[in-house]
Design a protein around this motif. Structure first.
Motif, PDB file in Angstrom:
ATOM      1  N   TYR A 173       0.634  -1.127   0.060  1.00 42.77           N
ATOM      2  CA  TYR A 173       0.011   0.053  -0.020  1.00 42.77           C
ATOM      3  C   TYR A 173       0.907   1.270   0.072  1.00 42.77           C
ATOM      4  CZ  TYR A 173      -4.027   2.930   0.756  1.00 42.77           C
ATOM      5  OH  TYR A 173      -5.048   3.884   0.755  1.00 42.77           O
ATOM      6  N   GLU A 174       1.896   1.340   0.848  1.00 47.05           N
ATOM      7  CA  GLU A 174       2.839   2.661   0.918  1.00 47.05           C
ATOM      8  C   GLU A 174       3.302   2.731  -0.438  1.00 47.05           C
ATOM      9  OE1 GLU A 174       2.825  -0.106   3.020  1.00 47.05           O
ATOM     10  OE2 GLU A 174       2.078   1.011   4.897  1.00 47.05           O
ATOM     11  N   GLU A 175       3.814   1.883  -0.984  1.00 48.95           N
ATOM     12  CA  GLU A 175       4.612   2.077  -2.323  1.00 48.95           C
ATOM     13  C   GLU A 175       3.513   2.505  -3.346  1.00 48.95           C
ATOM     14  OE1 GLU A 175       6.412  -1.614  -3.682  1.00 48.95           O
ATOM     15  OE2 GLU A 175       6.310  -0.813  -5.745  1.00 48.95           O
ATOM     16  N   LEU A 176       2.326   2.035  -3.212  1.00 43.46           N
ATOM     17  CA  LEU A 176       1.308   2.418  -4.088  1.00 43.46           C
ATOM     18  C   LEU A 176       0.770   3.971  -4.088  1.00 43.46           C
ATOM     19  CD1 LEU A 176      -1.173  -0.608  -4.124  1.00 43.46           C
ATOM     20  CD2 LEU A 176       0.238   0.125  -5.841  1.00 43.46           C
ATOM     21  N   VAL A 177       0.804   4.366  -2.733  1.00 44.28           N
ATOM     22  CA  VAL A 177       0.470   5.684  -2.345  1.00 44.28           C
ATOM     23  C   VAL A 177       1.389   6.577  -2.971  1.00 44.28           C
ATOM     24  CG1 VAL A 177       0.236   7.372  -0.802  1.00 44.28           C
ATOM     25  CG2 VAL A 177      -0.991   5.389  -0.332  1.00 44.28           C
ATOM     26  N   LEU A 178       2.881   6.233  -2.675  1.00 47.48           N
ATOM     27  CA  LEU A 178       3.803   7.125  -3.099  1.00 47.48           C
ATOM     28  C   LEU A 178       4.075   7.339  -4.359  1.00 47.48           C
ATOM     29  CD1 LEU A 178       6.508   5.954  -0.276  1.00 47.48           C
ATOM     30  CD2 LEU A 178       5.097   7.848  -0.528  1.00 47.48           C
ATOM     31  N   THR A 179       3.846   6.173  -5.275  1.00 46.42           N
ATOM     32  CA  THR A 179       4.012   6.023  -6.742  1.00 46.42           C
ATOM     33  C   THR A 179       3.017   6.865  -7.202  1.00 46.42           C
ATOM     34  OG1 THR A 179       4.759   3.742  -6.616  1.00 46.42           O
ATOM     35  CG2 THR A 179       3.435   4.648  -8.881  1.00 46.42           C
TER      36      THR A 179
END
Length: 104
Positions: A7-13
């Motif tokens: 999730y964190e990666e998705l948000v940052l992306t």
DNA sequence: CTCTTGACGCCGG
DNA sequence: TCCGGCGCCAAGA
């Protein structure tokens, strides 16, 4: 629906894909990802480093919490983001319309 | 397990 | 427009 492990990666992306001068609301990011809600996105942003364009992810009304406003104003001035006289981002103008295939 | 804590959002007055 | 109030929900204590 529980949050995916990345999730964190998705948000940052998503945050990093917002173009200069444009912005998305926390809730917009959540919708794009299709998981979590504004508060979950906000939590991730609060943990993110200076590398991500945090000033491009704002509240639905175009504001950011008090302690971030000064810094954000600088960025908005530097990249020509549409802001009102009160300093908040004019979401009707600055809201980014993501390409349809972004999250595939 | 319960309770609190948020970079939130919508609605009604 | 500007508040309050309430809903929301993952995390940490």
């Amino acid at each position: 629906m529980s949050l995916p492990p990345d999730y964190e990666e998705l948000v940052l992306t998503v945050a990093e894909s917002i173009p200069e001068g444009r912005a998305l609301a926390y809730g917009d990011v959540a919708e794009l990802i299709g998981a979590g809600g504004p508060r979950q996105v906000a939590r991730v942003m609060s943990l993110a480093g200076a590398a991500v364009p945090w000033w491009r992810v704002v509240r639905a009304d175009g504001t950011l919490p008090e302690r971030l406003r000064a810094g954000a104003a600088q960025r908005y001035r530097a990249e020509g983001t549409a802001v009102g006289r009160d300093g908040r981002v004019d979401m009707r103008l600055a809201r980014w319309r993501p390409p349809l295939g972004l999250m595939t």
